[in-house]
Write an enzyme that holds these catalytic residues in place. Structure first.
Site, PDB file in Angstrom:
ATOM      1  N   GLU A 178      15.074  71.526  50.517  1.00 19.12           N
ATOM      2  CA  GLU A 178      15.122  72.096  49.170  1.00 19.12           C
ATOM      3  C   GLU A 178      15.147  71.020  48.079  1.00 19.12           C
ATOM      4  O   GLU A 178      14.322  71.070  47.157  1.00 19.12           O
ATOM      5  CB  GLU A 178      16.323  73.049  49.034  1.00 19.12           C
ATOM      6  N   CYS A 192      22.629  73.043  49.654  1.00 19.92           N
ATOM      7  CA  CYS A 192      21.285  73.392  49.177  1.00 19.92           C
ATOM      8  C   CYS A 192      21.306  74.685  48.366  1.00 19.92           C
ATOM      9  O   CYS A 192      20.531  74.837  47.418  1.00 19.92           O
ATOM     10  CB  CYS A 192      20.315  73.499  50.348  1.00 19.92           C
TER      11      CYS A 192
END
Length: 155
Positions: free
Chosen positions: A55, A87
């Site tokens: 991410e 994340c």
């Protein structure tokens, strides 16, 4: 977006995740694709341990207002800070408003917590897109019942 669109971009995210192999071990080969107006604007995959997850790798390629960007992630974003930051928190802080997930994370420290964190922040979460494909790709790398809770922590 349609189911067909979600399937198309999740296939791209899965392919991106496979680029992480074998250097991401013991972490799973997670892929992330960022899409704006039907075009990929960012892509990333899990880096070797202690380095960024998929991410933040994808987010590093875009800037500005990301509220119209859809994130396609092959494994539920982690909710906890271990070797790298959460994340889920990273996606929220970036302003992402929709996250499409291939499979939930079975690890006891995450197991739905990343999804809850996203939803609690008002993010639209779509789960289970190409789930069997994601399970196939992640299977050997994610926590399995019977393993200790600290095994493979930090995807």
């Amino acid at each position: 977006m349609t189911d067909q669109t979600h399937t198309k971009f999740m296939r791209e995210a899965l392919a991106e995740g496979r680029k992480a192999l074998p250097k991401c071990r013991p972490n799973p080969p997670v892929g992330c694709i960022l899409v704006r107006n039907g075009k990929v604007v960012g892509r990333g995959h899990t880096q070797p341990p202690y380095q960024p997850h998929a991410e933040p790798m994808a987010l590093a390629q875009v800037s500005g207002d990301l509220s119209d960007v859809v994130a396609y992630v092959t494994l539920e974003p982690c909710s906890f800070h271990n070797r790298t930051p959460s994340c889920a928190k990273t996606l929220i802080a970036a302003g992402i408003r929709t996250v499409v997930i291939g499979m939930s994370d079975p690890h006891p420290r995450n197991r739905g917590a990343g999804i809850r964190m996203l939803r609690d922040a008002g993010v639209n979460v779509i789960e289970g897109v190409l789930e069997k494909d994601a399970q196939r790709d992640m299977g050997p790398y994610v926590w399995q019942p019977g393993e200790s809770d600290d095994h493979k922590v930090g995807e």
